[in-house]
Design a protein around this motif. Structure first.
Motif, PDB file in Angstrom:
ATOM      1  N   UNK A 167      -7.948  -2.670   9.104  1.00  0.00           N
ATOM      2  CA  UNK A 167      -8.183  -3.728  10.181  1.00  0.00           C
ATOM      3  C   UNK A 167      -7.020  -4.615  10.263  1.00  0.00           C
ATOM      4  N   UNK A 168      -6.496  -4.800   8.807  1.00  0.00           N
ATOM      5  CA  UNK A 168      -5.469  -5.631   8.866  1.00  0.00           C
ATOM      6  C   UNK A 168      -4.576  -5.426   7.619  1.00  0.00           C
ATOM      7  N   UNK A 169      -3.417  -4.753   7.781  1.00  0.00           N
ATOM      8  CA  UNK A 169      -2.787  -4.462   6.614  1.00  0.00           C
ATOM      9  C   UNK A 169      -2.080  -5.237   5.695  1.00  0.00           C
ATOM     10  N   UNK A 170      -2.186  -6.484   6.055  1.00  0.00           N
ATOM     11  CA  UNK A 170      -1.520  -7.732   5.406  1.00  0.00           C
ATOM     12  C   UNK A 170      -2.530  -8.681   4.705  1.00  0.00           C
ATOM     13  N   UNK A 171      -3.657  -8.264   5.046  1.00  0.00           N
ATOM     14  CA  UNK A 171      -4.831  -9.246   4.164  1.00  0.00           C
ATOM     15  C   UNK A 171      -4.796  -9.436   2.960  1.00  0.00           C
ATOM     16  N   UNK A 172      -4.729 -10.774   2.705  1.00  0.00           N
ATOM     17  CA  UNK A 172      -4.529 -11.219   1.424  1.00  0.00           C
ATOM     18  C   UNK A 172      -5.972 -11.194   0.685  1.00  0.00           C
ATOM     19  N   UNK A 173      -5.789 -11.474  -0.645  1.00  0.00           N
ATOM     20  CA  UNK A 173      -6.789 -11.450  -1.498  1.00  0.00           C
ATOM     21  C   UNK A 173      -8.184 -12.603  -1.403  1.00  0.00           C
TER      22      UNK A 173
END
Length: 358
Positions: free
Chosen positions: A325-331
């Motif tokens: 859904x969001x390839x750059x999602x952060x921890x």
């Protein structure tokens, strides 16, 4: 070639490592180039797609490097972003394209996997080349380029082993034939520099400075050409069956070299036996964070390492779904959505996603 122009090669090579799409931290790039072997830098090398440059400039001085970065910023070829990161500007992108139309660009670097073996392989290869060349002309009055007794002793044993099946004339001929076949596969500039470096009967290898003057190239460019050519040599030697003698030298050069340190290998052994991460940490008396860094290193260095087997199926599917859904999602964004996973799991799944998606 003016002195100013000849001083620009590394500046433009380093400029080429930056991107217009992704901001990169210059200091992290420096640590990649000089081979700082920590889990965080290895991951950054993976993320920046600079693994092949890892450890290829181990003697680079930080002050010299940062001066080059400062120069590129002043020329508006790099642009500062937030958090000490920089982008490649359109001007910088055009400068890289223009510069490397007339200068060599390395395309065979493989520093992460072969960087530590390169020096020992080249050292052994040049020594054997000299000895077999002199031997083929029955000349024993020469000064060997290799002074270390250990290397000389190994070569004597290697020659004795082959003399059981081959005459010295035939061994020299086969070795020379492998050289000719290998050089024919290299890019012309690399074959030229390697040939000029070799010492043999009535032939003395030229210094990098001499080759620089002869070819009218900057010293750094000559060194990059040589390094790139040697990486290409290793690839050809390993991936084909055309160079059995050279392959023996390569195997000897990596005899005492491992991709991983002893601590990481100990962690791998226990994990391979089915131990949980906490068990490994406890049995080895290490912090959980240290052992988890070993796993990240293993995953980055070995593309076949079974990341999926280390993670519960449900967790794997949930977090990979979030990445879709969001390839750059952060921890922390994952935590905010109610998922409680250790940071090392997040990092391993970032690596896994990059593997799956290329």
């Amino acid at each position: 070639m003016s002195h100013l122009e000849s001083s620009l090669y590394l500046e433009y090579l380093f400029l080429s490592l930056f991107s217009r799409k992704e901001a990169k931290k210059p200091l992290s790039v420096f640590h990649i180039l000089t081979g700082k072997r920590t889990a965080s830098i290895l991951y950054v090398a993976e993320s920046y797609q600079l693994k092949h440059f890892f450890n290829c400039f181990r003697h680079l001085e930080k002050e010299d490097y940062l001066q080059k970065i400062d120069s590129l910023l002043k020329k508006n070829q790099l642009e500062e972003a937030s958090d000490n990161h920089v982008y490649l500007t359109p001007k910088g992108e055009q400068s890289v394209t223009t510069f490397f139309e007339t200068h060599y660009y390395p395309s065979h670097f493989n520093g992460l996997l072969e960087g530590r073996s390169l020096k020992s392989f080249w050292r052994l290869l040049t020594f054997v080349t000299q000895v077999l060349s002199e031997m083929s002309h029955e000349n024993v009055q020469y000064l060997p380029i290799e002074k270390e007794w250990k290397q000389q002793l190994w070569l004597k044993k290697w020659l004795q082993m082959h003399k059981k099946n081959l005459s010295k004339e035939l061994l020299s001929q086969r070795f020379a034939s492998e050289w000719m076949d290998l050089l024919a596969l290299l890019e012309p500039s690399g074959a030229t520099v390697i040939s000029l470096k070799l010492t043999g009967y009535k032939t003395y290898g030229k210094t990098t400075k001499q080759i620089s003057n002869l070819l009218e190239l900057e010293l750094d460019e000559v060194q990059v050409i040589l390094t790139d050519a040697l990486f290409q040599c290793i690839k050809q030697i390993k991936e084909t069956n055309q160079f059995p003698l050279f392959f023996e030298l390569y195997q000897e050069s990596i005899h005492d070299i491992s991709l991983f340190n002893q601590s990481t290998l100990a962690t791998k052994k226990l994990m391979d036996e089915g131990k949980a991460l906490e068990e490994v940490a406890n049995s080895r008396g290490l912090k959980l964070s240290t052992v988890s860094e070993h796993l990240i290193e293993l995953a980055i260095m070995d593309e076949a390492y079974p990341i999926k087997d280390l993670i519960a199926e449900r967790t794997y599917q949930q977090i990979m779904g979030l990445f879709e859904l969001n390839p750059t999602i952060g921890y922390y964004e994952i935590e905010e959505q109610g998922y409680q996973v250790p940071f090392y799991i997040y990092r391993l799944l970032q690596i896994e996603r990059r593997r799956v998606n290329g």
